[in-house]
Scaffold this active site. Structure first.
Site, mmCIF file in Angstrom:
data_model
loop_
_atom_site.group_PDB
_atom_site.id
_atom_site.type_symbol
_atom_site.label_atom_id
_atom_site.label_comp_id
_atom_site.label_asym_id
_atom_site.label_seq_id
_atom_site.Cartn_x
_atom_site.Cartn_y
_atom_site.Cartn_z
ATOM 1 N N ARG A 177 0.830 -1.211 0.000
ATOM 2 C CA ARG A 177 0.000 0.000 0.000
ATOM 3 C C ARG A 177 0.864 1.260 0.000
ATOM 4 O O ARG A 177 0.582 2.217 -0.729
ATOM 5 C CB ARG A 177 -0.904 -0.001 1.233
ATOM 6 C CG ARG A 177 -2.021 -1.048 1.104
ATOM 7 C CD ARG A 177 -2.569 -1.433 2.452
ATOM 8 N NE ARG A 177 -3.783 -2.234 2.356
ATOM 9 C CZ ARG A 177 -3.809 -3.566 2.148
ATOM 10 N NH1 ARG A 177 -2.683 -4.246 1.992
ATOM 11 N NH2 ARG A 177 -4.955 -4.211 2.086
ATOM 12 N N SER B 40 -12.878 -9.287 2.672
ATOM 13 C CA SER B 40 -11.616 -9.202 1.924
ATOM 14 C C SER B 40 -11.062 -7.784 1.966
ATOM 15 O O SER B 40 -11.678 -6.847 1.447
ATOM 16 C CB SER B 40 -11.828 -9.628 0.466
ATOM 17 O OG SER B 40 -10.703 -9.240 -0.301
ATOM 18 N N ASP C 6 -4.589 -15.045 7.642
ATOM 19 C CA ASP C 6 -3.289 -15.527 7.161
ATOM 20 C C ASP C 6 -2.586 -16.419 8.182
ATOM 21 O O ASP C 6 -1.572 -17.047 7.870
ATOM 22 C CB ASP C 6 -2.382 -14.340 6.810
ATOM 23 C CG ASP C 6 -2.842 -13.654 5.527
ATOM 24 O OD1 ASP C 6 -3.621 -14.264 4.766
ATOM 25 O OD2 ASP C 6 -2.426 -12.509 5.293
ATOM 26 N N LYS D 105 -6.737 -18.757 -1.363
ATOM 27 C CA LYS D 105 -5.462 -18.077 -1.072
ATOM 28 C C LYS D 105 -4.401 -18.567 -2.079
ATOM 29 O O LYS D 105 -4.744 -19.162 -3.086
ATOM 30 C CB LYS D 105 -5.048 -18.345 0.375
ATOM 31 C CG LYS D 105 -5.996 -17.727 1.386
ATOM 32 C CD LYS D 105 -5.974 -16.215 1.279
ATOM 33 C CE LYS D 105 -7.021 -15.572 2.139
ATOM 34 N NZ LYS D 105 -7.172 -14.148 1.857
ATOM 35 N N ARG E 75 -5.766 -23.450 1.159
ATOM 36 C CA ARG E 75 -5.155 -23.675 2.479
ATOM 37 C C ARG E 75 -6.059 -24.477 3.415
ATOM 38 O O ARG E 75 -5.585 -24.950 4.446
ATOM 39 C CB ARG E 75 -4.793 -22.335 3.142
ATOM 40 C CG ARG E 75 -3.601 -21.688 2.492
ATOM 41 C CD ARG E 75 -3.186 -20.408 3.214
ATOM 42 N NE ARG E 75 -2.074 -19.778 2.523
ATOM 43 C CZ ARG E 75 -1.786 -18.484 2.585
ATOM 44 N NH1 ARG E 75 -2.524 -17.682 3.307
ATOM 45 N NH2 ARG E 75 -0.748 -18.009 1.927
HETATM 46 C C1 S3P Z 1 -4.328 -8.913 2.257
HETATM 47 C C2 S3P Z 1 -5.615 -9.320 2.511
HETATM 48 C C3 S3P Z 1 -5.980 -10.718 2.739
HETATM 49 C C4 S3P Z 1 -4.759 -11.548 3.101
HETATM 50 C C5 S3P Z 1 -3.607 -11.289 2.187
HETATM 51 C C6 S3P Z 1 -3.199 -9.833 2.233
HETATM 52 C C7 S3P Z 1 -4.087 -7.494 1.992
HETATM 53 O O1 S3P Z 1 -6.535 -11.247 1.563
HETATM 54 O O2 S3P Z 1 -5.087 -12.921 3.086
HETATM 55 O O3 S3P Z 1 -2.487 -12.081 2.561
HETATM 56 O O4 S3P Z 1 -2.909 -7.070 1.955
HETATM 57 O O5 S3P Z 1 -5.062 -6.755 1.832
HETATM 58 P P1 S3P Z 1 -8.105 -11.064 1.195
HETATM 59 O O6 S3P Z 1 -8.371 -9.648 0.991
HETATM 60 O O7 S3P Z 1 -8.308 -11.884 -0.051
HETATM 61 O O8 S3P Z 1 -8.837 -11.637 2.367
#
Ligand code: S3P
Length: 455
Positions: free
Chosen positions: A26, A191, A338, A365, A369
């Site tokens: 980000r 998400s 995660d 994922k 998983r």
């Molecule tokens: C993440 C959000 C999660 C996470 C991923 C990183 C992120 O995924 O599992 O490792 O950086 O926004 P999802 O948005 O698909 O849940």
């Protein structure tokens, strides 16, 4: 590379872990699209973050020299001082990215397809960022990423006015940016990537863009936008943003608490004690610590400072002599999403059955998983099963055995942790995947006393 874990050692010591990958994606995107100069320190050399840096270099020509200079340092291996065992103070300048930009107006058509590698965050966040850009760009990724669902992002971005073509709901994805209008969107699944894609698009849309979540997810995007002075409105389960161009900023990426989780798990199963310095303590990421506490693990956190809205500090985890089973509810699950493979590895050493309810998102994922955790635990002589969307791990210990990570970094590290307190050796094939988020994982474990070999 294969990882051979010989059980028996107590894991203890003090560590730093590479910078948080979720945050680094980000902040690199925000740095390259800020007006002015930005410096992001402690950018981790994780492969996923390198994918974001390369994609941003391809769409923001002005930011390219800074991003390329960092990537070159990383490729030369100069990043190794970015995380060191012990009380290292200075993490060095090689992990620093300095970029200049004129803001989102600097976004330009990339010369070729954008390769997001293994990184879902790169693909989904960039789709949102590019949804308002006046050109078309195609994003693709490795075999694993090309299997993951992209309609969840394409649908709301289309509703905002972008043209998005997927390949049967998957990558390659082509984004043709357009004039966007704000929407109010009820996220159909928990998400943070989906939420963040919509919010990034919302920063360049007419009117208000709002995301409503049934279950809370990590909030790094809204924290950063807020810290940059953005018009972010938040209430429980809801976040909204409107058009906003941020200025350049300086910030240091906190250590990745999801990487620290593997060290915490190592201390938990071996009855050891681990201190992790300078790690992100955002409550939307530290849910696994509460789960570990319910299992009997002692946890202390010390918040020291804030970086671009993110709490940062130190973490101490002390493993108990006996681990108890627990259950994780469907509401809690997105906040430990995660860490489920790791928590399952710890649960295998507890007494009793541990339940993870509503874990269906684990199927999409980097690998499936849900199935992968069950088969890895069974392969190393433990008992686990999937019941619908729930994961159940029967405690009682791990005998030892061989399994493959199937190219999934978190599966590789979780299985290795399970092996630290097994009856016999645990072998993890295809363990190079750890570089996706935690380069140096095996070295850090070894420095903490674990008997881990790589071959
Ligand atoms: C993440 C959000 C999660 C996470 C991923 C990183 C992120 O995924 O599992 O490792 O950086 O926004 P999802 O948005 O698909 O849940």
């Amino acid at each position: 590379m294969r990882l051979v874990v010989h059980p028996g050692a107590v894991v203890q010591g003090r560590a730093r872990v590479p910078g948080d990958k979720s945050i680094a994606h980000r902040w690199l995107i925000l740095a390259a699209t800020a007006r002015g100069r930005s410096r992001v320190l402690q950018v981790p050399p994780s492969l996923d973050v390198r994918s974001t840096a390369a994609c941003m270099a391809a769409v923001v020509p002005e930011a390219r020299p800074g991003l390329d200079a960092w990537a070159l340092n990383v490729a030369r291996g100069a990043h190794s001082d970015g995380f060191t065992w012990g009380t290292a103070g200075d993490v060095g300048s090689t992990s620093e990215v300095e970029v200049e930009s004129h803001g989102r107006g600097s976004l330009g058509r990339p010369g070729s397809v954008l390769d997001c590698g293994n990184s879902g965050t790169t693909m989904r966040l960039l789709s949102g960022l590019l949804a308002a850009a006046p050109f078309s760009a195609t994003l693709t990724g490795d075999e694993s990423l090309r299997r993951r669902p992209m309609d969840r992002v394409a649908q709301p971005l289309r509703a905002m006015g972008a043209t998005i073509e997927t390949t049967d709901g998957h990558a390659p994805v082509t984004v043709r940016g357009g004039l966007l209008r704000g929407i109010s969107y009820h996220a159909p699944m928990p998400s943070a990537q989906l939420k963040s894609a919509i919010l990034l698009a919302g920063c360049d849309a007419d009117g208000l863009t709002e995301v409503i979540e049934a279950a809370a997810t990590r909030d790094h995007t809204e924290r950063a936008l807020e810290a940059l002075g953005g018009p972010v409105v938040r209430s429980p389960g809801r976040v909204a943003v409107s058009r906003f161009q941020h200025e350049g900023f300086d910030a240091a990426v906190p250590g990745d608490v999801s990487s620290a989780a593997f060290l915490a798990g190592a201390a938990a199963v071996t009855g050891g004690e681990i201190e992790v310095l300078d790690v992100g303590l955002n409550p939307s990421r530290t849910g696994f610590l509460e789960v570990l506490q319910r299992m009997g693990v002692a946890v202390e956190t010390f918040e020291r400072r804030t970086e671009l809205g993110e709490p940062v500090g130190d973490l101490i985890v002390h493993g108990p002599s006996r681990l108890r089973a627990t259950s994780v509810s469907a509401d809690e699950l997105p906040l430990v999403i995660d860490e489920v493979p790791l928590l399952a590895a710890v649960a295998a050493h507890a007494s009793g059955d541990t339940w993870f309810a509503g874990a269906g998102e684990l199927r999409v994922k980097e690998s499936d998983r849900l199935t992968g955790t069950v088969s890895a635990l069974r392969a190393i002589g433990s008992h686990a099963g999937a019941e619908g969307e729930d994961l159940v791990v029967a405690g009682g210990g791990v005998r030892g055995g061989t399994t493959s990570s199937a190219g999934d970094h978190r599966m590789a590290m979780a299985t290795a942790v399970a092996g630290l307190a097994a009856d016999g050796d645990v072998v993890v094939e295809d363990a190079d995947a750890t570089d996706i988020s935690f380069p140096g994982f095996a070295d850090v474990l070894r420095a903490a006393g674990a008997h881990v070999e790589t071959s």
